[in-house]
Design an enzyme around this catalytic site. Structure first.
Site, PDB file in Angstrom:
ATOM      1  N   GLU A  10       6.653 -11.165  -9.038  1.00 29.89           N
ATOM      2  CA  GLU A  10       7.185 -12.034  -7.970  1.00 29.89           C
ATOM      3  C   GLU A  10       6.179 -13.086  -7.531  1.00 29.89           C
ATOM      4  O   GLU A  10       6.558 -14.046  -6.880  1.00 29.89           O
ATOM      5  CB  GLU A  10       7.650 -11.183  -6.777  1.00 29.89           C
ATOM      6  CG  GLU A  10       6.562 -10.565  -5.908  1.00 29.89           C
ATOM      7  CD  GLU A  10       5.882  -9.356  -6.533  1.00 29.89           C
ATOM      8  OE1 GLU A  10       6.202  -8.999  -7.685  1.00 29.89           O
ATOM      9  OE2 GLU A  10       4.997  -8.790  -5.867  1.00 29.89           O
TER      10      GLU A  10
ATOM     11  N   CYS B 279       3.981  -2.370  -8.555  1.00 28.43           N
ATOM     12  CA  CYS B 279       2.658  -2.002  -8.041  1.00 28.43           C
ATOM     13  C   CYS B 279       2.773  -0.784  -7.099  1.00 28.43           C
ATOM     14  O   CYS B 279       3.058   0.302  -7.577  1.00 28.43           O
ATOM     15  CB  CYS B 279       2.022  -3.221  -7.377  1.00 28.43           C
ATOM     16  SG  CYS B 279       0.244  -3.182  -7.473  1.00 28.43           S
TER      17      CYS B 279
ATOM     18  N   GLU C 145       0.869  -1.181   0.000  1.00 33.32           N
ATOM     19  CA  GLU C 145       0.000   0.000   0.000  1.00 33.32           C
ATOM     20  C   GLU C 145       0.906   1.232   0.000  1.00 33.32           C
ATOM     21  O   GLU C 145       1.605   1.493   0.973  1.00 33.32           O
ATOM     22  CB  GLU C 145      -0.927  -0.046   1.225  1.00 33.32           C
ATOM     23  CG  GLU C 145      -1.765   1.180   1.426  1.00 33.32           C
ATOM     24  CD  GLU C 145      -2.487   1.659   0.172  1.00 33.32           C
ATOM     25  OE1 GLU C 145      -3.181   0.856  -0.482  1.00 33.32           O
ATOM     26  OE2 GLU C 145      -2.338   2.846  -0.181  1.00 33.32           O
TER      27      GLU C 145
ATOM     28  N   HIS D  17       2.623  -7.765 -10.491  1.00 37.74           N
ATOM     29  CA  HIS D  17       3.475  -8.485  -9.533  1.00 37.74           C
ATOM     30  C   HIS D  17       4.166  -9.668 -10.201  1.00 37.74           C
ATOM     31  O   HIS D  17       3.637 -10.782 -10.167  1.00 37.74           O
ATOM     32  CB  HIS D  17       2.614  -9.018  -8.383  1.00 37.74           C
ATOM     33  CG  HIS D  17       2.063  -7.959  -7.495  1.00 37.74           C
ATOM     34  ND1 HIS D  17       2.727  -7.496  -6.389  1.00 37.74           N
ATOM     35  CD2 HIS D  17       0.914  -7.260  -7.569  1.00 37.74           C
ATOM     36  CE1 HIS D  17       2.009  -6.560  -5.805  1.00 37.74           C
ATOM     37  NE2 HIS D  17       0.894  -6.394  -6.495  1.00 37.74           N
TER      38      HIS D  17
ATOM     39  N   ILE E 104      -3.139  -6.663  -9.011  1.00 36.47           N
ATOM     40  CA  ILE E 104      -3.883  -6.646  -7.745  1.00 36.47           C
ATOM     41  C   ILE E 104      -3.998  -5.197  -7.287  1.00 36.47           C
ATOM     42  O   ILE E 104      -3.092  -4.647  -6.677  1.00 36.47           O
ATOM     43  CB  ILE E 104      -3.151  -7.495  -6.673  1.00 36.47           C
ATOM     44  CG1 ILE E 104      -2.871  -8.910  -7.196  1.00 36.47           C
ATOM     45  CG2 ILE E 104      -3.976  -7.545  -5.393  1.00 36.47           C
ATOM     46  CD1 ILE E 104      -1.883  -9.700  -6.363  1.00 36.47           C
ATOM     47  N   ARG E 105      -5.092  -4.578  -7.604  1.00 38.11           N
ATOM     48  CA  ARG E 105      -5.318  -3.157  -7.275  1.00 38.11           C
ATOM     49  C   ARG E 105      -4.119  -2.300  -7.717  1.00 38.11           C
ATOM     50  O   ARG E 105      -3.668  -1.405  -7.005  1.00 38.11           O
ATOM     51  CB  ARG E 105      -5.565  -2.984  -5.773  1.00 38.11           C
ATOM     52  CG  ARG E 105      -6.899  -3.581  -5.338  1.00 38.11           C
ATOM     53  CD  ARG E 105      -7.486  -2.906  -4.123  1.00 38.11           C
ATOM     54  NE  ARG E 105      -6.541  -2.608  -3.080  1.00 38.11           N
ATOM     55  CZ  ARG E 105      -6.378  -1.411  -2.542  1.00 38.11           C
ATOM     56  NH1 ARG E 105      -7.090  -0.401  -2.948  1.00 38.11           N
ATOM     57  NH2 ARG E 105      -5.495  -1.221  -1.595  1.00 38.11           N
TER      58      ARG E 105
HETATM   59  N1  GLN Z   1      -3.434  -0.061  -4.352  1.00 40.29           N
HETATM   60  C1  GLN Z   1      -2.120  -0.111  -3.772  1.00 40.29           C
HETATM   61  C2  GLN Z   1      -1.561   1.287  -3.549  1.00 40.29           C
HETATM   62  O1  GLN Z   1      -2.183   2.246  -3.859  1.00 40.29           O
HETATM   63  C3  GLN Z   1      -1.160  -0.907  -4.627  1.00 40.29           C
HETATM   64  C4  GLN Z   1      -1.580  -2.357  -4.675  1.00 40.29           C
HETATM   65  C5  GLN Z   1      -0.432  -3.313  -4.737  1.00 40.29           C
HETATM   66  O2  GLN Z   1       0.728  -2.960  -4.550  1.00 40.29           O
HETATM   67  N2  GLN Z   1      -0.758  -4.552  -4.977  1.00 40.29           N
HETATM   68  O3  GLN Z   1      -0.470   1.404  -3.084  1.00 40.29           O
END
Ligand code: GLN
Length: 199
Positions: free
Chosen positions: A179, A82, A51, A177, A140-141
């Site tokens: 990894e 990410c 995050e 990702h 993932i987001r």
């Molecule tokens: N949504 C996350 C962010 O804003 C990132 C998501 C992730 O690293 N899988 O940092």
């Protein structure tokens, strides 16, 4: 790789262990970086997914924001995945109030551009710079790269044209990702950058 330079994984929050294991599997000596003293021992840094707003806050609390900015400015190779890409971007859209990045990559990214956790997906990407054999990418987001400045270049995009991998000198930023899908070529490319700079 005896005598090869040490590389760090920023270990404030996120999927630190997956990156550390992948790098170790490639023969790198890995340091988990939580303090400036640890940063000072490494020749390259991976910023994991997690995050970004939390990584940002903790990096300031731990006194790492300025040292990391200085290391980036001095040319240290960095791989960000990410949330790590968000931390490398010069500008972030849909950040939380007061959220900062380290910067360095001449791009604008949009946080959470692919929707919520349940909307996670995998895609096969062509990444010509990595040679033949597509990349299996887990989203993932993740952020999307909304605009790419002159200094940066695109490594990969989704079939609809949305940019999801960028590079600028020793900086490599991925929306996804590698990894967690066993894709090691981006990490190998990062380690090549580190080795080239050390040589
Ligand atoms: N949504 C996350 C962010 O804003 C990132 C998501 C992730 O690293 N899988 O940092």
């Amino acid at each position: 790789m005896a005598g090869s330079p040490k590389v760090g994984v920023l270990a404030l929050q996120g999927d630190v262990r997956e990156h550390a294991a992948l790098l170790a599997g490639l023969g790198a000596e890995v340091v988990l970086v939580r303090r400036p003293e640890e940063l000072a021992t490494v020749s390259g840094l991976v910023i994991p997914g997690g995050e970004s707003s939390v990584i940002d806050k903790l990096s300031r609390i731990f006194g790492l924001q300025e040292p990391i900015r200085e290391a980036i400015a001095a040319g240290m190779p960095v791989l960000g995945t990410c949330a790590g890409l968000i931390m490398l971007a010069d500008a972030v859209v849909d950040a939380i109030d007061g959220q900062e990045s380290f910067g360095g990559l001449d791009v604008v990214v949009r946080r959470n551009a692919f929707g919520r956790q349940v909307e996670s997906f995998e895609a096969e990407l062509d990444v010509p710079e990595l040679g033949t054999g597509s990349v299996k990418a887990a989203f993932i987001r993740g952020p999307v790269v909304e605009s790419v400045g002159e200094a940066a270049s695109v490594l990969a995009a989704l079939p609809d044209g949305r940019v999801v991998a960028v590079e600028q000198g020793g900086l490599l930023g991925l929306s996804f990702h590698p990894e967690i899908t066993g894709e090691s070529r981006f990490h190998a490319r990062f380690l090549d950058r580190v080795a080239a700079r050390a040589a």
